[in-house]
Every structure is written in structure tokens, then in C-alpha cells.
Motif scaffolding. Structure first.
Motif, mmCIF file in Angstrom:
data_model
loop_
_atom_site.group_PDB
_atom_site.id
_atom_site.type_symbol
_atom_site.label_atom_id
_atom_site.label_comp_id
_atom_site.label_asym_id
_atom_site.label_seq_id
_atom_site.Cartn_x
_atom_site.Cartn_y
_atom_site.Cartn_z
ATOM 1 N N VAL A 85 0.842 -1.199 0.000
ATOM 2 C CA VAL A 85 0.000 0.000 0.000
ATOM 3 C C VAL A 85 0.875 1.246 0.000
ATOM 4 N N SER A 86 1.922 1.226 0.793
ATOM 5 C CA SER A 86 2.846 2.366 0.835
ATOM 6 C C SER A 86 3.540 2.556 -0.519
ATOM 7 N N ASN A 87 3.953 1.432 -1.135
ATOM 8 C CA ASN A 87 4.600 1.497 -2.454
ATOM 9 C C ASN A 87 3.664 2.078 -3.506
ATOM 10 N N LEU A 88 2.420 1.645 -3.478
ATOM 11 C CA LEU A 88 1.447 2.118 -4.457
ATOM 12 C C LEU A 88 1.121 3.604 -4.248
ATOM 13 N N THR A 152 -12.060 -19.673 7.287
ATOM 14 C CA THR A 152 -11.152 -19.544 6.145
ATOM 15 C C THR A 152 -10.922 -18.073 5.838
ATOM 16 N N VAL A 153 -9.651 -17.706 5.688
ATOM 17 C CA VAL A 153 -9.267 -16.341 5.331
ATOM 18 C C VAL A 153 -8.567 -16.411 3.975
ATOM 19 N N ASN A 154 -9.129 -15.769 2.977
ATOM 20 C CA ASN A 154 -8.534 -15.790 1.644
ATOM 21 C C ASN A 154 -7.468 -14.699 1.517
ATOM 22 N N LEU A 155 -6.339 -15.085 0.968
ATOM 23 C CA LEU A 155 -5.247 -14.144 0.722
ATOM 24 C C LEU A 155 -5.128 -13.958 -0.794
ATOM 25 N N GLY A 156 -5.230 -12.714 -1.241
ATOM 26 C CA GLY A 156 -5.247 -12.442 -2.678
ATOM 27 C C GLY A 156 -3.863 -12.406 -3.301
ATOM 28 N N ASP A 157 -3.864 -12.113 -4.604
ATOM 29 C CA ASP A 157 -2.625 -12.023 -5.382
ATOM 30 C C ASP A 157 -2.130 -10.580 -5.331
ATOM 31 N N MET A 158 -1.075 -10.365 -4.555
ATOM 32 C CA MET A 158 -0.514 -9.027 -4.388
ATOM 33 C C MET A 158 0.762 -8.834 -5.204
ATOM 34 N N THR A 159 0.970 -9.711 -6.200
ATOM 35 C CA THR A 159 2.109 -9.516 -7.099
ATOM 36 C C THR A 159 1.799 -8.362 -8.051
ATOM 37 N N SER A 160 2.821 -7.853 -8.698
ATOM 38 C CA SER A 160 2.597 -6.751 -9.645
ATOM 39 C C SER A 160 1.669 -7.189 -10.777
ATOM 40 N N HIS A 161 1.781 -8.457 -11.177
ATOM 41 C CA HIS A 161 0.892 -8.957 -12.226
ATOM 42 C C HIS A 161 -0.545 -9.072 -11.705
ATOM 43 N N ALA A 192 -5.048 -0.862 -8.396
ATOM 44 C CA ALA A 192 -4.146 -1.691 -7.585
ATOM 45 C C ALA A 192 -4.177 -1.258 -6.125
ATOM 46 N N LEU A 193 -4.219 0.054 -5.908
ATOM 47 C CA LEU A 193 -4.253 0.581 -4.540
ATOM 48 C C LEU A 193 -5.543 0.161 -3.834
ATOM 49 N N ASN A 194 -6.646 0.192 -4.553
ATOM 50 C CA ASN A 194 -7.913 -0.255 -3.962
ATOM 51 C C ASN A 194 -7.855 -1.734 -3.586
ATOM 52 N N ALA A 195 -7.265 -2.543 -4.484
ATOM 53 C CA ALA A 195 -7.167 -3.982 -4.220
ATOM 54 C C ALA A 195 -6.286 -4.252 -3.001
ATOM 55 N N ALA A 196 -5.150 -3.546 -2.911
ATOM 56 C CA ALA A 196 -4.242 -3.748 -1.784
ATOM 57 C C ALA A 196 -4.872 -3.271 -0.474
ATOM 58 N N THR A 197 -5.588 -2.152 -0.543
ATOM 59 C CA THR A 197 -6.258 -1.638 0.656
ATOM 60 C C THR A 197 -7.352 -2.598 1.115
ATOM 61 N N ASP A 198 -8.105 -3.150 0.154
ATOM 62 C CA ASP A 198 -9.138 -4.133 0.502
ATOM 63 C C ASP A 198 -8.514 -5.366 1.163
ATOM 64 N N GLN A 199 -7.356 -5.795 0.638
ATOM 65 C CA GLN A 199 -6.687 -6.959 1.221
ATOM 66 C C GLN A 199 -6.223 -6.660 2.646
ATOM 67 N N ALA A 200 -5.660 -5.469 2.841
ATOM 68 C CA ALA A 200 -5.216 -5.082 4.181
ATOM 69 C C ALA A 200 -6.395 -5.042 5.145
ATOM 70 N N THR A 201 -7.526 -4.510 4.686
ATOM 71 C CA THR A 201 -8.727 -4.436 5.523
ATOM 72 C C THR A 201 -9.255 -5.821 5.859
ATOM 73 N N SER A 202 -9.247 -6.714 4.856
ATOM 74 C CA SER A 202 -9.719 -8.081 5.062
ATOM 75 C C SER A 202 -8.856 -8.815 6.089
ATOM 76 N N ILE A 203 -7.546 -8.648 5.962
ATOM 77 C CA ILE A 203 -6.639 -9.295 6.912
ATOM 78 C C ILE A 203 -6.838 -8.717 8.318
ATOM 79 N N GLY A 204 -6.974 -7.397 8.394
ATOM 80 C CA GLY A 204 -7.181 -6.770 9.694
ATOM 81 C C GLY A 204 -8.449 -7.248 10.381
ATOM 82 N N ALA A 205 -9.518 -7.384 9.604
ATOM 83 C CA ALA A 205 -10.781 -7.875 10.167
ATOM 84 C C ALA A 205 -10.626 -9.319 10.659
#
Length: 288
Positions: A85-88, A152-161, A192-205
Motif C-alpha cells: 500500500v505504501s509502495n502504491l 477460512t481467510v482468503n489471501l489475494g494475489d498481491m504480485t505486480s501482475h 491496484a491501490l484499492n485492491a491492496a487496501t481491501d486486502q489489508a482491511t480483510s486481513i485486519g478484520a
């Protein structure tokens, strides 16, 4: 006293000795195990209830351990996602800088190199591992086994691709060399920033849920352990007194048996009146 009377007394003393040995064994086993029901022979129904309680304690304890381990794994993933998120955010600032009309082609070329470095950092973040598992390449989902089922906690694809910043060949899709392409690049970075932020929020929850779950498991385990202690805990002081009393009774029973055997010997030897001294001595030795 007649021989019959002596034998009856001996049998009574032997029975007392057997009971004392049983009481001693019971006290020693309770003190050694700390349990008032070390086996089903101490009360089948109570023993069954207590064993189920201990089984529940084990299940809750393992569930708590699973929750804590999963939370640790998610903390590792969360740290990497936060970096992405910081990189983006930094990448978006670079794009806005490149969009400024005061930049020459050479300026945008220099900014393009910064973009490539930032994208490489995002891939580094996505390569984070836990127990040998890559967490953020889109292949992992975390299953947490608990007493009441699975989470179950789903972890998304956070690669550049996976974030749409590179193509299937790993080539950057963010092009700053042409001013007209910067708007499209900004859209990709925002997505990409929205996707990464959503992933961070999902993990935090998920972490909040696991922390709450772990707290509940801890409370449940404490309550179960208190119940087990009340139902099954040995009163060591009481059993120590019982053991000391049994030891005293054992000595008394042994003394009574010894006295009975001596009386029996005397009665039997007396009954042998007509036998010579040597034979009487041999008979008395056999009785003793």
C-alpha cells in the motif's frame, strides 16, 4: 483361648490388613496423580464426566493455539500488504509528478526508472513466506481449525501482475514515456491501490476476529479447568492424613497378627504334650 478363637482373630486381623492396604493404595494414587478419580473404579459416572471435561480442555487449548498461530501468519502477510500500500501510494505520487506539464521527456524517463523500482519492491513484498508458504501470490487461503468448526481467510494475489501493473511476461504496464498514457497508468495504480487496501482491511478484520476468538477460548479453558479442579482435584492434606492413619492401622494389624501367631504356636505346642522335646521344638519352629 481356644485354637478356633485364635484363628478367628487372625482372620479378622488379616481382613483388616487387606482393607488398610487398599486404603493406602488409594491415598497414594490420589496424591501421586492429583486426581480424586484416577480410574473408573473410583466412580464410573464421575470419572466419565471428568474425562470428557479434560477432553474439552484439550480441544479448547488446541483451538486457541491454532488461532494464535494463524494470527501470527496473518501479521506477516499484513506487514507485507501494508508495504505494498505504501509502495502504491508512492507510485501514484510519481505518476502525478510525471503528469505535470513542466516535465521534459528526459524527466519522464527518470521517473519511469523509479516506477520500475517500485514495482520490483511490490513483487518483493508479495514473495513473503511463513513456514515455507508464499502468502501473497494468490495461491494461499488460511484455514483455522477450531472447536466449533473452520474459519477460512482468503489471501489475494498481491504480485505486480495480480495488481495489473505488469503483463504476463512481467513487463510493466505503467508507461510514462508518453504523456498521453499517464492517465491510463493512474487508473491502473488506483485500481491496484484499492485492491491492496481491501486486502489489508480483510486481513485486519480476520485478525480482530481471531484475537476475539482466542480471548474466548482462554476464558472457556479457564472455566473448564476450574470445573475439573472442583470435580477432580485431590485434597492433598486430607489424603496425607488418611495415609498416615492407614500406616498406623497397618502396624496395629501386623502386631495383632504376630500376637495371634504366637498364641496359636503356644496352643498348638501345648496340645502336643506327649511329644518329646525335640519334636515339640521342631513343630514350634514350623508354626513360627
Amino acid at each position: 483361648m481356644s485354637i478356633t478363637g485364635i484363628m478367628n482373630g487372625l482372620n479378622s486381623s488379616l481382613n483388616s490388613l487387606n482393607k488398610v492396604h487398599g486404603a493406602q493404595s488409594s491415598s497414594v494414587q490420589k496424591i501421586a496423580t492429583g486426581s480424586s478419580h484416577p480410574s473408573a473404579s473410583y466412580g464410573p459416572s464421575d470419572y466419565a464426566i471428568i474425562q470428557r471435561t479434560y477432553s474439552n480442555i484439550g480441544a479448547v487449548s488446541q483451538s486457541n493455539s491454532n488461532s494464535q498461530t494463524a494470527n501470527s501468519m496473518l501479521s506477516t502477510a499484513a506487514g507485507a500488504v501494508n508495504e505494498t500500500v505504501s509502495n502504491l501510494t508512492s507510485l501514484r505520487s510519481t505518476l502525478l509528478e510525471a503528469a505535470n506539464g513542466t516535465n521534459a521527456n528526459s524527466d519522464r524517463a527518470a521517473l519511469q526508472k523509479s516506477v520500475e523500482q517500485t514495482i520490483a519492491s511490490i513483487d518483493d513484498n508479495a514473495s513473503v513466506t511463513y513456514n515455507g508458504k508464499r502468502l501473497l501470490d494468490g495461491t494461499q487461503s488460511l484455514t483455522v481449525a477450531g472447536e466449533n468448526g473452520y474459519n477460512t481467510v482468503n489471501l489475494g494475489d498481491m504480485t505486480s501482475h495480480g495488481l495489473g501493473l505488469t503483463d504476463s511476461e512481467g513487463k510493466s504496464t505503467i508507461d510514462l514515456t508518453d504523456a498521453s498514457s499517464i492517465s491510463d497508468a493512474l487508473d491502473k495504480v488506483d485500481s491496484a491501490l484499492n485492491a491492496a487496501t481491501d486486502q489489508a482491511t480483510s486481513i485486519g478484520a480476520a485478525q480482530q476476529g481471531l484475537t476475539y476468538q482466542s480471548s474466548n477460548y482462554t476464558t472457556t479453558q479457564e472455566n473448564l479447568e476450574a470445573t475439573a479442579t472442583t470435580m477432580d482435584g485431590t485434597d492433598i492434606a486430607k489424603e496425607s492424613v488418611n495415609l498416615a492413619s492407614s500406616n498406623t492401622q497397618e502396624q496395629m494389624a501386623l502386631f495383632a497378627i504376630k500376637q495371634g501367631l504366637q498364641s496359636l504356636s503356644q496352643q498348638t505346642v501345648g496340645a502336643l504334650g506327649g511329644i518329646n522335646n525335640h519334636s515339640r521344638s521342631a513343630a514350634a519352629s514350623m508354626l513360627m
